[in-house]
Design a protein around this motif. Structure first.
Motif, PDB file in Angstrom:
ATOM      1  N   ILE A 142       0.874  -1.161   0.000  1.00  0.00           N
ATOM      2  CA  ILE A 142       0.000   0.000   0.000  1.00  0.00           C
ATOM      3  C   ILE A 142       0.911   1.211   0.000  1.00  0.00           C
ATOM      4  CG2 ILE A 142      -1.792   1.282   1.215  1.00  0.00           C
ATOM      5  CD1 ILE A 142      -2.535  -1.431   2.528  1.00  0.00           C
ATOM      6  N   ASN A 143       0.811   2.010  -1.040  1.00  0.00           N
ATOM      7  CA  ASN A 143       1.686   3.163  -1.176  1.00  0.00           C
ATOM      8  C   ASN A 143       0.828   4.415  -1.189  1.00  0.00           C
ATOM      9  OD1 ASN A 143       3.550   5.075  -1.792  1.00  0.00           O
ATOM     10  ND2 ASN A 143       4.376   4.034  -3.569  1.00  0.00           N
ATOM     11  N   ARG A 144       0.933   5.176  -0.125  1.00  0.00           N
ATOM     12  CA  ARG A 144       0.253   6.459  -0.030  1.00  0.00           C
ATOM     13  C   ARG A 144       1.335   7.520   0.069  1.00  0.00           C
ATOM     14  NH1 ARG A 144       0.699  10.309   2.607  1.00  0.00           N
ATOM     15  NH2 ARG A 144      -0.804  11.826   3.116  1.00  0.00           N
ATOM     16  N   LYS A 145       1.466   8.307  -0.966  1.00  0.00           N
ATOM     17  CA  LYS A 145       2.538   9.291  -0.984  1.00  0.00           C
ATOM     18  C   LYS A 145       2.020  10.606  -1.546  1.00  0.00           C
ATOM     19  CE  LYS A 145       4.145   7.593  -5.431  1.00  0.00           C
ATOM     20  NZ  LYS A 145       5.227   7.034  -6.189  1.00  0.00           N
ATOM     21  N   GLY A 146       2.879  11.575  -1.498  1.00  0.00           N
ATOM     22  CA  GLY A 146       2.560  12.860  -2.080  1.00  0.00           C
ATOM     23  C   GLY A 146       2.175  13.901  -1.046  1.00  0.00           C
ATOM     24  N   ARG A 147       2.937  14.960  -0.965  1.00  0.00           N
ATOM     25  CA  ARG A 147       2.611  16.047  -0.044  1.00  0.00           C
ATOM     26  C   ARG A 147       1.747  17.096  -0.725  1.00  0.00           C
ATOM     27  NH1 ARG A 147       6.311  16.466   4.631  1.00  0.00           N
ATOM     28  NH2 ARG A 147       7.567  14.601   4.539  1.00  0.00           N
ATOM     29  N   LYS A 148       2.135  17.468  -1.934  1.00  0.00           N
ATOM     30  CA  LYS A 148       1.354  18.478  -2.648  1.00  0.00           C
ATOM     31  C   LYS A 148       0.144  17.854  -3.330  1.00  0.00           C
ATOM     32  CE  LYS A 148       5.116  21.646  -3.420  1.00  0.00           C
ATOM     33  NZ  LYS A 148       5.884  22.425  -4.360  1.00  0.00           N
ATOM     34  N   LYS A 149       0.322  16.652  -3.865  1.00  0.00           N
ATOM     35  CA  LYS A 149      -0.772  15.939  -4.516  1.00  0.00           C
ATOM     36  C   LYS A 149      -0.787  14.517  -3.981  1.00  0.00           C
ATOM     37  CE  LYS A 149      -2.957  14.938  -8.836  1.00  0.00           C
ATOM     38  NZ  LYS A 149      -2.918  15.024 -10.276  1.00  0.00           N
ATOM     39  N   LEU A 150      -1.825  14.187  -3.243  1.00  0.00           N
ATOM     40  CA  LEU A 150      -1.955  12.878  -2.626  1.00  0.00           C
ATOM     41  C   LEU A 150      -2.068  11.786  -3.685  1.00  0.00           C
ATOM     42  CD1 LEU A 150      -2.335  11.357   0.068  1.00  0.00           C
ATOM     43  CD2 LEU A 150      -4.780  11.705  -0.226  1.00  0.00           C
ATOM     44  N   GLN A 151      -1.406  10.656  -3.458  1.00  0.00           N
ATOM     45  CA  GLN A 151      -1.510   9.487  -4.320  1.00  0.00           C
ATOM     46  C   GLN A 151      -1.754   8.264  -3.455  1.00  0.00           C
ATOM     47  OE1 GLN A 151       1.819   9.018  -6.940  1.00  0.00           O
ATOM     48  NE2 GLN A 151       1.763  11.125  -7.625  1.00  0.00           N
ATOM     49  N   CYS A 152      -2.423   7.267  -4.021  1.00  0.00           N
ATOM     50  CA  CYS A 152      -2.668   6.034  -3.283  1.00  0.00           C
ATOM     51  C   CYS A 152      -2.731   4.876  -4.269  1.00  0.00           C
ATOM     52  CB  CYS A 152      -3.963   6.131  -2.486  1.00  0.00           C
ATOM     53  SG  CYS A 152      -4.251   4.695  -1.443  1.00  0.00           S
ATOM     54  N   THR A 153      -1.904   3.862  -4.013  1.00  0.00           N
ATOM     55  CA  THR A 153      -1.809   2.696  -4.887  1.00  0.00           C
ATOM     56  C   THR A 153      -1.684   1.439  -4.040  1.00  0.00           C
ATOM     57  OG1 THR A 153      -0.728   3.965  -6.639  1.00  0.00           O
ATOM     58  CG2 THR A 153      -0.392   1.609  -6.680  1.00  0.00           C
ATOM     59  N   PHE A 154      -2.328   0.368  -4.468  1.00  0.00           N
ATOM     60  CA  PHE A 154      -2.204  -0.951  -3.857  1.00  0.00           C
ATOM     61  C   PHE A 154      -1.591  -1.869  -4.918  1.00  0.00           C
ATOM     62  CE2 PHE A 154      -5.260  -0.594  -0.256  1.00  0.00           C
ATOM     63  CZ  PHE A 154      -5.745   0.667  -0.530  1.00  0.00           C
ATOM     64  N   GLN A 155      -0.671  -2.741  -4.521  1.00  0.00           N
ATOM     65  CA  GLN A 155      -0.033  -3.659  -5.471  1.00  0.00           C
ATOM     66  C   GLN A 155       0.019  -5.076  -4.921  1.00  0.00           C
ATOM     67  OE1 GLN A 155       3.338  -1.662  -8.038  1.00  0.00           O
ATOM     68  NE2 GLN A 155       3.944  -1.741  -5.920  1.00  0.00           N
ATOM     69  N   VAL A 159     -12.153  -0.182   3.361  1.00  0.00           N
ATOM     70  CA  VAL A 159     -13.046  -0.916   2.451  1.00  0.00           C
ATOM     71  C   VAL A 159     -12.311  -1.231   1.158  1.00  0.00           C
ATOM     72  CG1 VAL A 159     -15.171  -0.762   1.086  1.00  0.00           C
ATOM     73  CG2 VAL A 159     -15.137   0.070   3.444  1.00  0.00           C
ATOM     74  N   ILE A 160     -11.567  -0.263   0.646  1.00  0.00           N
ATOM     75  CA  ILE A 160     -10.790  -0.478  -0.575  1.00  0.00           C
ATOM     76  C   ILE A 160      -9.784  -1.606  -0.363  1.00  0.00           C
ATOM     77  CG2 ILE A 160      -9.159   0.537  -2.200  1.00  0.00           C
ATOM     78  CD1 ILE A 160     -10.472   3.273  -1.491  1.00  0.00           C
ATOM     79  N   LEU A 161      -9.103  -1.599   0.780  1.00  0.00           N
ATOM     80  CA  LEU A 161      -8.134  -2.657   1.080  1.00  0.00           C
ATOM     81  C   LEU A 161      -8.805  -4.020   1.092  1.00  0.00           C
ATOM     82  CD1 LEU A 161      -5.398  -3.770   1.909  1.00  0.00           C
ATOM     83  CD2 LEU A 161      -5.975  -3.160   4.275  1.00  0.00           C
ATOM     84  N   ARG A 162      -9.930  -4.148   1.763  1.00  0.00           N
ATOM     85  CA  ARG A 162     -10.647  -5.437   1.813  1.00  0.00           C
ATOM     86  C   ARG A 162     -11.032  -5.900   0.419  1.00  0.00           C
ATOM     87  NH1 ARG A 162     -12.882  -7.532   6.607  1.00  0.00           N
ATOM     88  NH2 ARG A 162     -14.424  -8.558   5.298  1.00  0.00           N
ATOM     89  N   LYS A 163     -11.558  -4.995  -0.398  1.00  0.00           N
ATOM     90  CA  LYS A 163     -11.965  -5.346  -1.764  1.00  0.00           C
ATOM     91  C   LYS A 163     -10.755  -5.760  -2.602  1.00  0.00           C
ATOM     92  CE  LYS A 163     -16.444  -4.194  -1.924  1.00  0.00           C
ATOM     93  NZ  LYS A 163     -17.537  -4.729  -2.700  1.00  0.00           N
ATOM     94  N   PHE A 164      -9.624  -5.074  -2.401  1.00  0.00           N
ATOM     95  CA  PHE A 164      -8.415  -5.433  -3.137  1.00  0.00           C
ATOM     96  C   PHE A 164      -7.923  -6.818  -2.711  1.00  0.00           C
ATOM     97  CE2 PHE A 164      -3.775  -5.326  -3.873  1.00  0.00           C
ATOM     98  CZ  PHE A 164      -3.785  -5.140  -5.240  1.00  0.00           C
ATOM     99  N   LEU A 165      -7.937  -7.097  -1.421  1.00  0.00           N
ATOM    100  CA  LEU A 165      -7.535  -8.418  -0.934  1.00  0.00           C
ATOM    101  C   LEU A 165      -8.460  -9.503  -1.469  1.00  0.00           C
ATOM    102  CD1 LEU A 165      -6.579  -7.586   2.760  1.00  0.00           C
ATOM    103  CD2 LEU A 165      -5.030  -7.955   0.821  1.00  0.00           C
ATOM    104  N   GLU A 166      -9.744  -9.213  -1.558  1.00  0.00           N
ATOM    105  CA  GLU A 166     -10.680 -10.167  -2.162  1.00  0.00           C
ATOM    106  C   GLU A 166     -10.322 -10.414  -3.615  1.00  0.00           C
ATOM    107  OE1 GLU A 166     -14.659  -8.667  -1.701  1.00  0.00           O
ATOM    108  OE2 GLU A 166     -14.616  -8.907   0.485  1.00  0.00           O
ATOM    109  N   ARG A 167     -10.017  -9.339  -4.349  1.00  0.00           N
ATOM    110  CA  ARG A 167      -9.656  -9.464  -5.776  1.00  0.00           C
ATOM    111  C   ARG A 167      -8.379 -10.273  -5.946  1.00  0.00           C
ATOM    112  NH1 ARG A 167      -8.552 -10.557 -10.139  1.00  0.00           N
ATOM    113  NH2 ARG A 167      -8.896  -9.420 -12.081  1.00  0.00           N
ATOM    114  N   CYS A 168      -7.485 -10.195  -4.960  1.00  0.00           N
ATOM    115  CA  CYS A 168      -6.221 -10.954  -4.985  1.00  0.00           C
ATOM    116  C   CYS A 168      -6.409 -12.389  -4.491  1.00  0.00           C
ATOM    117  CB  CYS A 168      -5.172 -10.264  -4.111  1.00  0.00           C
ATOM    118  SG  CYS A 168      -4.656  -8.656  -4.698  1.00  0.00           S
ATOM    119  N   ASN A 169      -7.629 -12.748  -4.135  1.00  0.00           N
ATOM    120  CA  ASN A 169      -7.950 -14.088  -3.617  1.00  0.00           C
ATOM    121  C   ASN A 169      -7.209 -14.418  -2.332  1.00  0.00           C
ATOM    122  OD1 ASN A 169      -9.807 -14.780  -5.690  1.00  0.00           O
ATOM    123  ND2 ASN A 169      -8.072 -15.165  -7.044  1.00  0.00           N
ATOM    124  N   VAL A 170      -7.043 -13.429  -1.473  1.00  0.00           N
ATOM    125  CA  VAL A 170      -6.410 -13.658  -0.171  1.00  0.00           C
ATOM    126  C   VAL A 170      -7.406 -14.380   0.719  1.00  0.00           C
ATOM    127  CG1 VAL A 170      -5.501 -12.528   1.903  1.00  0.00           C
ATOM    128  CG2 VAL A 170      -4.896 -11.669  -0.367  1.00  0.00           C
TER     129      VAL A 170
END
Length: 125
Positions: free
Chosen positions: A12-25, A99-110
């Motif tokens: 889970i990568n949440r970065k950016g001070r001026k412009k917030l970004q959020c990515t799950f991999q 909620v996004i994390l749970r849905k992503f984990l479901e999509r990853c078949n965790v």
């Protein structure tokens, strides 16, 4: 996370001070540099490369899901509601990181995702 013969990581990568970004991999141990799935929640729209696949040469709005492809790596993005992406999130769900994390984990078949505690830390966002 571990399967019977492979080790996987969820980043889970949440970065950016001026412009917030959020990515799950989702990445696999032997090929850490090439994500298998990447969910971009807060980033720019993604221009897909030219080629012979659905959504070629199209700009995919954020949020979107990247799915590894043998020829294109993770350079192809899909809308979340695309039948191939299968990341159906409502506007309300997209406001809740847990909620996004749970849905992503479901999509990853965790497995056993209901056994985890999900706590939101408001000061991070």
């Amino acid at each position: 996370m571990k399967s019977s013969s492979f080790y996987f990581w969820v980043d889970i990568n949440r970065k950016g001070r001026k412009k917030l970004q959020c990515t799950f991999q989702l990445r696999e141990q032997q090929h850490k540099e090439s994500p298998l799935l990447r969910l971009d929640i807060i980033v720019q729209d993604h221009p897909n490369p030219p080629g012979y696949f659905p959504l070629a040469n199209q700009v995919i709005p954020c949020p979107h899901l990247h799915i590894a492809h043998p020829d294109y790596g993770d350079s192809i993005a899909y809308p979340l509601d695309d039948n191939y992406a299968k990341m159906y999130l409502t506007e309300e769900e997209l406001k809740e990181i847990t909620v996004i994390l749970r849905k992503f984990l479901e999509r990853c078949n965790v497995g056993n995702i209901n056994d985890y505690n999900y706590e939101y830390q408001a000061e991070l966002f």
